[in-house]
Design a protein around this motif. Structure first.
Motif, short mmCIF file in Angstrom:
data_model
loop_
_atom_site.label_atom_id
_atom_site.label_comp_id
_atom_site.label_asym_id
_atom_site.label_seq_id
_atom_site.Cartn_x
_atom_site.Cartn_y
_atom_site.Cartn_z
N ARG A 28 0.82 -1.21 0.00
CA ARG A 28 0.00 0.00 0.00
C ARG A 28 0.86 1.26 0.00
NH1 ARG A 28 -5.34 1.65 1.91
NH2 ARG A 28 -5.15 3.72 2.82
N HIS A 70 3.47 1.90 -1.55
CA HIS A 70 3.94 2.26 -2.88
C HIS A 70 2.83 2.87 -3.73
CE1 HIS A 70 8.00 0.77 -2.62
NE2 HIS A 70 7.55 -0.31 -2.01
N MET A 71 1.57 2.72 -3.30
CA MET A 71 0.44 3.26 -4.05
C MET A 71 -0.01 4.62 -3.52
SD MET A 71 -1.89 -0.03 -4.89
CE MET A 71 -1.58 -1.12 -3.51
N ARG A 72 0.10 4.81 -2.21
CA ARG A 72 -0.37 6.06 -1.61
C ARG A 72 0.34 6.31 -0.29
NH1 ARG A 72 -6.24 6.00 0.78
NH2 ARG A 72 -5.32 7.87 1.57
#
Length: 151
Positions: A29, A31-33
């Motif tokens: 997670r 790395h996504m947000r």
């Protein structure tokens, strides 16, 4: 191993496995947000930031919180002259190290259980593992009769 020790080891293993899975989810997670959580207690402001595969935890005294506002990307905004470096504590940890740390106990437990569940080899008693080459009809240790001797 006594029953109490087995229960404690199983609980610690389960807790470590849950933390390992939670760390893996947060790692992906991050790395996504960016996730940010802030709370205050006993004159300190705590901040937890999860971004780019890192977990940053900071403890700031109120004077430092009033003087500095943290911006995304690690930049700071505000009159930095009023902030004493002793008033700010930050710890940065990569999720991969947390994942590996929490994975050690379940991995060791899995190896231990796998080793314990392996079947005894040829010529050994299925019940106690005693060497039956000298007495293939009956185990002198536990009295079990091997399946080969029955048939």
């Amino acid at each position: 191993m006594s029953r109490f020790v087995r229960i404690v080891v199983n609980v610690v293993t389960l807790l470590s496995l849950l933390l390992c899975v939670a760390t893996a989810v947060l790692w992906v997670r991050s790395h996504m947000r960016e996730d940010r959580s802030t709370w205050q207690a006993f004159g300190h402001q705590w901040e937890c930031i999860s971004t780019d595969g890192r977990l940053a935890i900071g403890n700031y005294f109120e004077a430092a919180v009033m003087a500095v506002r943290r911006l995304p990307g690690g930049a700071h905004e505000g009159p930095l002259l009023n902030v004493d470096p002793a008033d700010v504590l930050e710890v940065h940890v990569r999720f991969r190290w947390l994942f590996l740390m929490f994975a050690v106990i379940p991995a060791l437990r899995l190896l231990t259980l796998r080793r314990a569940k392996t079947r005894p080899g040829d010529g050994l008693c299925a019940r106690c593992g005693y060497d039956l080459r000298a007495t293939p009809e009956r185990c002198p240790e536990c009295g079990a009769v091997p399946a080969e001797a029955l048939g």
